[in-house]
Scaffold this motif. Structure first.
Motif, PDB file in Angstrom:
ATOM      1  N   VAL A   1      75.789  33.493  56.393  1.00  0.00           N
ATOM      2  CA  VAL A   1      74.657  34.336  56.350  1.00  0.00           C
ATOM      3  C   VAL A   1      74.324  35.335  55.185  1.00  0.00           C
ATOM      4  O   VAL A   1      73.321  35.584  54.763  1.00  0.00           O
ATOM      5  CB  VAL A   1      75.128  34.994  58.188  1.00  0.00           C
ATOM      6  N   LEU A   2      75.756  35.807  54.539  1.00  0.00           N
ATOM      7  CA  LEU A   2      75.788  36.344  53.222  1.00  0.00           C
ATOM      8  C   LEU A   2      75.271  35.698  51.903  1.00  0.00           C
ATOM      9  O   LEU A   2      74.258  37.134  51.343  1.00  0.00           O
ATOM     10  CB  LEU A   2      77.693  36.927  53.166  1.00  0.00           C
ATOM     11  N   ASP A   3      74.973  34.573  51.724  1.00  0.00           N
ATOM     12  CA  ASP A   3      74.373  33.804  50.717  1.00  0.00           C
ATOM     13  C   ASP A   3      72.979  34.253  51.046  1.00  0.00           C
ATOM     14  O   ASP A   3      71.737  34.569  50.641  1.00  0.00           O
ATOM     15  CB  ASP A   3      74.532  32.406  50.538  1.00  0.00           C
ATOM     16  N   TRP A   4      72.590  33.799  52.482  1.00  0.00           N
ATOM     17  CA  TRP A   4      71.332  33.662  53.283  1.00  0.00           C
ATOM     18  C   TRP A   4      70.954  35.231  52.647  1.00  0.00           C
ATOM     19  O   TRP A   4      69.656  35.807  52.553  1.00  0.00           O
ATOM     20  CB  TRP A   4      70.925  33.201  54.718  1.00  0.00           C
ATOM     21  N   PHE A   5      71.186  36.468  53.161  1.00  0.00           N
ATOM     22  CA  PHE A   5      70.940  37.817  52.975  1.00  0.00           C
ATOM     23  C   PHE A   5      70.980  38.636  52.148  1.00  0.00           C
ATOM     24  O   PHE A   5      70.131  38.765  51.310  1.00  0.00           O
ATOM     25  CB  PHE A   5      72.932  38.815  53.967  1.00  0.00           C
ATOM     26  N   THR A   6      71.630  37.828  50.532  1.00  0.00           N
ATOM     27  CA  THR A   6      71.973  38.393  49.633  1.00  0.00           C
ATOM     28  C   THR A   6      69.947  37.873  49.156  1.00  0.00           C
ATOM     29  O   THR A   6      69.736  38.513  48.057  1.00  0.00           O
ATOM     30  CB  THR A   6      72.332  37.522  47.990  1.00  0.00           C
ATOM     31  N   ALA A   7      69.993  36.095  49.316  1.00  0.00           N
ATOM     32  CA  ALA A   7      68.734  35.930  48.724  1.00  0.00           C
ATOM     33  C   ALA A   7      68.025  36.591  49.551  1.00  0.00           C
ATOM     34  O   ALA A   7      66.207  36.998  48.300  1.00  0.00           O
ATOM     35  CB  ALA A   7      68.894  34.664  49.320  1.00  0.00           C
ATOM     36  N   ALA A   8      67.523  36.653  50.579  1.00  0.00           N
ATOM     37  CA  ALA A   8      66.242  37.955  51.570  1.00  0.00           C
ATOM     38  C   ALA A   8      66.560  39.101  50.563  1.00  0.00           C
ATOM     39  O   ALA A   8      65.358  39.087  50.753  1.00  0.00           O
ATOM     40  CB  ALA A   8      66.711  37.419  52.870  1.00  0.00           C
ATOM     41  N   ARG A   9      67.681  39.253  50.212  1.00  0.00           N
ATOM     42  CA  ARG A   9      67.564  40.896  49.558  1.00  0.00           C
ATOM     43  C   ARG A   9      66.829  40.803  48.359  1.00  0.00           C
ATOM     44  O   ARG A   9      66.174  41.750  48.250  1.00  0.00           O
ATOM     45  CB  ARG A   9      68.421  42.091  49.701  1.00  0.00           C
ATOM     46  N   GLY A  10      67.087  39.877  47.336  1.00  0.00           N
ATOM     47  CA  GLY A  10      66.452  39.714  46.788  1.00  0.00           C
ATOM     48  C   GLY A  10      64.841  39.820  46.193  1.00  0.00           C
ATOM     49  O   GLY A  10      64.450  39.704  45.661  1.00  0.00           O
ATOM     50  N   GLN A  11      64.223  39.361  47.638  1.00  0.00           N
ATOM     51  CA  GLN A  11      63.595  38.598  47.660  1.00  0.00           C
ATOM     52  C   GLN A  11      62.169  40.105  48.627  1.00  0.00           C
ATOM     53  O   GLN A  11      61.040  40.092  48.556  1.00  0.00           O
ATOM     54  CB  GLN A  11      62.898  37.794  48.021  1.00  0.00           C
ATOM     55  N   ASN A  12      63.040  41.179  48.640  1.00  0.00           N
ATOM     56  CA  ASN A  12      62.878  42.931  48.901  1.00  0.00           C
ATOM     57  C   ASN A  12      62.257  42.444  50.852  1.00  0.00           C
ATOM     58  O   ASN A  12      61.871  43.325  51.083  1.00  0.00           O
ATOM     59  CB  ASN A  12      61.740  43.463  48.217  1.00  0.00           C
ATOM     60  N   MET A  13      62.900  41.415  51.203  1.00  0.00           N
ATOM     61  CA  MET A  13      62.614  41.177  52.835  1.00  0.00           C
ATOM     62  C   MET A  13      63.759  42.374  53.423  1.00  0.00           C
ATOM     63  O   MET A  13      64.509  42.251  53.221  1.00  0.00           O
ATOM     64  CB  MET A  13      62.813  40.107  52.909  1.00  0.00           C
ATOM     65  N   PRO A  14      62.614  42.911  54.807  1.00  0.00           N
ATOM     66  CA  PRO A  14      63.626  44.028  55.369  1.00  0.00           C
ATOM     67  C   PRO A  14      63.997  42.931  56.611  1.00  0.00           C
ATOM     68  O   PRO A  14      63.672  41.617  56.921  1.00  0.00           O
ATOM     69  CB  PRO A  14      62.086  44.581  55.603  1.00  0.00           C
ATOM     70  N   ILE A  15      64.820  43.107  56.451  1.00  0.00           N
ATOM     71  CA  ILE A  15      66.666  42.807  57.388  1.00  0.00           C
ATOM     72  C   ILE A  15      66.743  43.140  58.592  1.00  0.00           C
ATOM     73  O   ILE A  15      66.984  43.885  58.288  1.00  0.00           O
ATOM     74  CB  ILE A  15      67.098  41.954  56.628  1.00  0.00           C
ATOM     75  N   SER A  16      66.110  43.323  59.740  1.00  0.00           N
ATOM     76  CA  SER A  16      67.024  43.561  61.225  1.00  0.00           C
ATOM     77  C   SER A  16      67.929  42.857  61.561  1.00  0.00           C
ATOM     78  O   SER A  16      68.511  42.156  61.487  1.00  0.00           O
ATOM     79  CB  SER A  16      65.986  43.972  61.634  1.00  0.00           C
ATOM     80  N   ALA A  17      69.002  43.478  62.012  1.00  0.00           N
ATOM     81  CA  ALA A  17      69.907  42.987  63.315  1.00  0.00           C
ATOM     82  C   ALA A  17      69.347  42.307  63.539  1.00  0.00           C
ATOM     83  O   ALA A  17      71.019  40.792  64.067  1.00  0.00           O
ATOM     84  CB  ALA A  17      70.664  44.454  63.710  1.00  0.00           C
ATOM     85  N   VAL A  18      68.944  42.087  64.580  1.00  0.00           N
ATOM     86  CA  VAL A  18      68.629  41.220  64.935  1.00  0.00           C
ATOM     87  C   VAL A  18      68.700  39.633  64.545  1.00  0.00           C
ATOM     88  O   VAL A  18      68.710  38.354  64.875  1.00  0.00           O
ATOM     89  CB  VAL A  18      66.812  41.042  66.092  1.00  0.00           C
ATOM     90  N   ILE A  19      67.572  39.668  63.886  1.00  0.00           N
ATOM     91  CA  ILE A  19      67.557  38.886  62.047  1.00  0.00           C
ATOM     92  C   ILE A  19      68.424  37.883  62.325  1.00  0.00           C
ATOM     93  O   ILE A  19      68.598  37.294  62.127  1.00  0.00           O
ATOM     94  CB  ILE A  19      66.655  39.080  61.133  1.00  0.00           C
ATOM     95  N   LEU A  20      69.715  38.870  61.053  1.00  0.00           N
ATOM     96  CA  LEU A  20      70.523  38.286  60.698  1.00  0.00           C
ATOM     97  C   LEU A  20      71.287  37.786  61.747  1.00  0.00           C
ATOM     98  O   LEU A  20      71.160  36.602  61.375  1.00  0.00           O
ATOM     99  CB  LEU A  20      71.300  39.372  60.587  1.00  0.00           C
TER     100      LEU A  20
END
Length: 150
Positions: A25-44
């Motif tokens: 999850v941390l790897d995915w989150f880091t990659a998604a935020r690197g692309q400036n994707m907004p991530i909500s708690a539900v998505i995570l």
């Protein structure tokens, strides 16, 4: 794992019960935020459940408690995204108009193509808040102008 607190005492941090999911999850989150994707708690939480299923971890629950501890472990907070730092570049728009748009338009007759820009429901607008690393600046992007007509 041990770390010093601000008072100089030693604080022990436990290895998470589902360490493999935590790291994925941390790897995915880091990659998604690197692309400036907004991530909500539900998505995570949904992403965590996808990894649990992929790893065969049937006992894993992406609960609010799990999310709170995950955010604390990885220094993640919930922030309001502001500004439009990552606007679409003009070159990308020109390329889309030249390469993609003609293929879309050829499927329709001219009488079926019209602009109804002033009406509609914005259904693909991005959320204005996102989870992000605490030390990371948080910028928004342009909201989608795609609409559904009612």
């Amino acid at each position: 794992m041990e770390s010093l607190t601000s008072s100089g005492s030693i604080k022990r941090s436990k290895i998470p019960a589902f360490d493999r999911i935590d790291k994925a999850v941390l790897d995915w989150f880091t990659a998604a935020r690197g692309q400036n994707m907004p991530i909500s708690a539900v998505i995570l939480k949904k992403k965590a459940m996808e990894f649990a299923k992929r790893f065969g971890e049937d006992n894993f629950k992406a609960s609010t408690g799990w999310l709170d501890k995950w955010k604390q472990r990885h220094d993640v907070s919930h922030k309001k995204a502001c500004g439009e730092i990552n606007d679409v570049r003009d070159e990308d728009c020109d390329k889309w108009r030249a390469d993609v748009l003609p293929g879309l338009l050829e499927k329709y007759s001219e009488r079926d193509i019209f602009n109804a820009d002033e009406t509609g429901l914005f259904f693909k607008c991005l959320p204005d808040k996102t989870l992000t690393f605490k030390n990371e600046p948080c910028h928004g992007g342009k909201n989608s102008k795609q609409r559904d007509y009612i």
